[in-house]
Write a protein that holds these residues in place. Structure first.
Motif, PDB file in Angstrom:
ATOM      1  N   UNK A 203       0.827  -1.219   0.000  1.00 28.47           N
ATOM      2  CA  UNK A 203       0.000   0.000   0.000  1.00 28.47           C
ATOM      3  C   UNK A 203       0.854   1.259   0.000  1.00 28.47           C
ATOM      4  N   UNK A 204       1.883   1.272   0.839  1.00 27.56           N
ATOM      5  CA  UNK A 204       2.776   2.424   0.873  1.00 27.56           C
ATOM      6  C   UNK A 204       3.545   2.568  -0.446  1.00 27.56           C
ATOM      7  N   UNK A 205       3.911   1.458  -1.041  1.00 27.33           N
ATOM      8  CA  UNK A 205       4.639   1.510  -2.316  1.00 27.33           C
ATOM      9  C   UNK A 205       3.777   2.099  -3.418  1.00 27.33           C
ATOM     10  N   UNK A 206       2.522   1.688  -3.479  1.00 27.73           N
ATOM     11  CA  UNK A 206       1.593   2.226  -4.481  1.00 27.73           C
ATOM     12  C   UNK A 206       1.324   3.705  -4.220  1.00 27.73           C
ATOM     13  N   UNK A 207       1.118   4.056  -2.960  1.00 27.76           N
ATOM     14  CA  UNK A 207       0.873   5.462  -2.616  1.00 27.76           C
ATOM     15  C   UNK A 207       2.091   6.325  -2.946  1.00 27.76           C
ATOM     16  N   UNK A 208       3.294   5.819  -2.679  1.00 22.06           N
ATOM     17  CA  UNK A 208       4.513   6.554  -2.991  1.00 22.06           C
ATOM     18  C   UNK A 208       4.622   6.788  -4.504  1.00 22.06           C
ATOM     19  N   UNK A 209       4.356   5.761  -5.281  1.00 15.35           N
ATOM     20  CA  UNK A 209       4.387   5.915  -6.742  1.00 15.35           C
ATOM     21  C   UNK A 209       3.370   6.949  -7.203  1.00 15.35           C
ATOM     22  N   UNK A 210       2.177   6.909  -6.628  1.00 16.12           N
ATOM     23  CA  UNK A 210       1.145   7.888  -6.971  1.00 16.12           C
ATOM     24  C   UNK A 210       1.544   9.307  -6.611  1.00 16.12           C
ATOM     25  N   UNK A 211       2.183   9.478  -5.465  1.00 17.91           N
ATOM     26  CA  UNK A 211       2.628  10.819  -5.048  1.00 17.91           C
ATOM     27  C   UNK A 211       3.714  11.358  -5.975  1.00 17.91           C
ATOM     28  N   UNK A 212       4.628  10.495  -6.365  1.00 19.77           N
ATOM     29  CA  UNK A 212       5.686  10.927  -7.282  1.00 19.77           C
ATOM     30  C   UNK A 212       5.073  11.325  -8.623  1.00 19.77           C
ATOM     31  N   UNK A 213       4.136  10.522  -9.105  1.00 20.95           N
ATOM     32  CA  UNK A 213       3.478  10.863 -10.373  1.00 20.95           C
ATOM     33  C   UNK A 213       2.718  12.176 -10.262  1.00 20.95           C
ATOM     34  N   UNK A 214       2.018  12.381  -9.168  1.00 21.58           N
ATOM     35  CA  UNK A 214       1.267  13.625  -8.975  1.00 21.58           C
ATOM     36  C   UNK A 214       2.205  14.828  -8.919  1.00 21.58           C
ATOM     37  N   UNK A 215       3.350  14.688  -8.266  1.00 19.40           N
ATOM     38  CA  UNK A 215       4.303  15.790  -8.184  1.00 19.40           C
ATOM     39  C   UNK A 215       4.916  16.096  -9.547  1.00 19.40           C
ATOM     40  N   UNK A 216       5.185  15.065 -10.339  1.00 22.06           N
ATOM     41  CA  UNK A 216       5.713  15.282 -11.694  1.00 22.06           C
ATOM     42  C   UNK A 216       4.675  16.003 -12.547  1.00 22.06           C
ATOM     43  N   UNK A 217       3.427  15.562 -12.471  1.00 25.05           N
ATOM     44  CA  UNK A 217       2.338  16.212 -13.226  1.00 25.05           C
ATOM     45  C   UNK A 217       2.193  17.660 -12.775  1.00 25.05           C
ATOM     46  N   UNK A 218       2.256  17.902 -11.462  1.00 28.09           N
ATOM     47  CA  UNK A 218       2.134  19.259 -10.935  1.00 28.09           C
ATOM     48  C   UNK A 218       3.317  20.124 -11.358  1.00 28.09           C
ATOM     49  N   UNK A 219       4.516  19.590 -11.207  1.00 28.52           N
ATOM     50  CA  UNK A 219       5.729  20.350 -11.486  1.00 28.52           C
ATOM     51  C   UNK A 219       5.804  20.790 -12.955  1.00 28.52           C
ATOM     52  N   UNK A 220       5.482  19.887 -13.842  1.00 28.47           N
ATOM     53  CA  UNK A 220       5.542  20.202 -15.275  1.00 28.47           C
ATOM     54  C   UNK A 220       4.225  20.760 -15.823  1.00 28.47           C
ATOM     55  N   UNK A 221       3.229  20.885 -14.917  1.00 31.50           N
ATOM     56  CA  UNK A 221       1.913  21.417 -15.280  1.00 31.50           C
ATOM     57  C   UNK A 221       1.334  20.712 -16.509  1.00 31.50           C
ATOM     58  N   UNK A 222       1.346  19.388 -16.456  1.00 29.32           N
ATOM     59  CA  UNK A 222       0.851  18.577 -17.562  1.00 29.32           C
ATOM     60  C   UNK A 222      -0.672  18.669 -17.630  1.00 29.32           C
ATOM     61  N   UNK A 223      -1.154  18.933 -18.823  1.00 27.87           N
ATOM     62  CA  UNK A 223      -2.587  19.066 -19.057  1.00 27.87           C
ATOM     63  C   UNK A 223      -3.244  17.699 -18.943  1.00 27.87           C
ATOM     64  N   UNK A 224      -4.389  17.553 -18.375  1.00 25.17           N
ATOM     65  CA  UNK A 224      -5.321  18.523 -17.811  1.00 25.17           C
ATOM     66  C   UNK A 224      -5.210  18.673 -16.291  1.00 25.17           C
TER      67      UNK A 224
END
Length: 172
Positions: free
Chosen positions: A4-25
């Motif tokens: 569960x923590x591994x999946x959540x960590x992967x999701x957080x990293x993906x969300x931060x990458x999407x946020x950082x690069x402001x990927x649409x949408x």
């Protein structure tokens, strides 16, 4: 919890990458949402507090995966989810006595220490930790030391506190 923590960590990293690069949408939406939770400790272009919090809870689980000891494995949840949260709430509401050169209060530190000890003693009714009296005394001492570290720390302590408590409780 390991998975569960591994999946959540992967999701957080993906969300931060999407946020950082402001990927649409989603980039702009995530950016607006995440910036509402930043504080003075989160400076720079990357917002890492949420990732530090997740890693702080997960690292003891990951490091303890080969051990049958329960308390070291949940030390991240104890330190951050219970202790740090109660220190913040009690310190904010009832804190009057500040530590020297700090915004943190003695009352908040006492809340940190008492909440973890109380939580473990209540859960020991339902789950036998099989600790001797000496081991319980060590545990209480380790929680006090972690509470004092939290009081002294001016950095983002979401990584330090769980690893410190994990290291200490692993010796019991």
């Amino acid at each position: 919890m390991f998975l569960s923590f591994s999946v959540a960590f992967s999701g957080m990293i993906m969300a931060e990458v999407i946020r950082f690069f402001k990927l649409y949408p989603l980039g702009e939406i995530i950016h607006k949402f995440m910036t509402t939770f930043i504080d003075q400790k989160d400076t720079g272009t990357a917002i890492l507090s949420h990732i530090y919090l997740l890693i702080g809870c997960a690292l003891p689980v990951w490091l303890n995966s080969l051990s049958s000891k329960i308390i070291p494995g949940v030390s991240g949840i104890l330190a951050l989810g219970i202790g740090d949260t109660m220190a913040s709430i009690i310190g904010y509401r009832y804190g009057k006595t500040h530590w020297p050169k700090s915004k943190k209060t003695v009352e908040g530190t006492c809340g940190f220490i008492a909440s973890i000890i109380l939580f473990i003693f209540i859960t020991s009714i339902f789950y036998s930790y099989e600790y001797t009296v000496v081991q319980w005394v060590k545990f209480v001492l380790f929680v006090i030391l972690t509470g004092l570290l939290e009081a002294e720390s001016n950095q983002n302590d979401n990584l330090i506190l769980p690893l410190f408590l994990f290291s200490l409780t692993s010796t019991i």
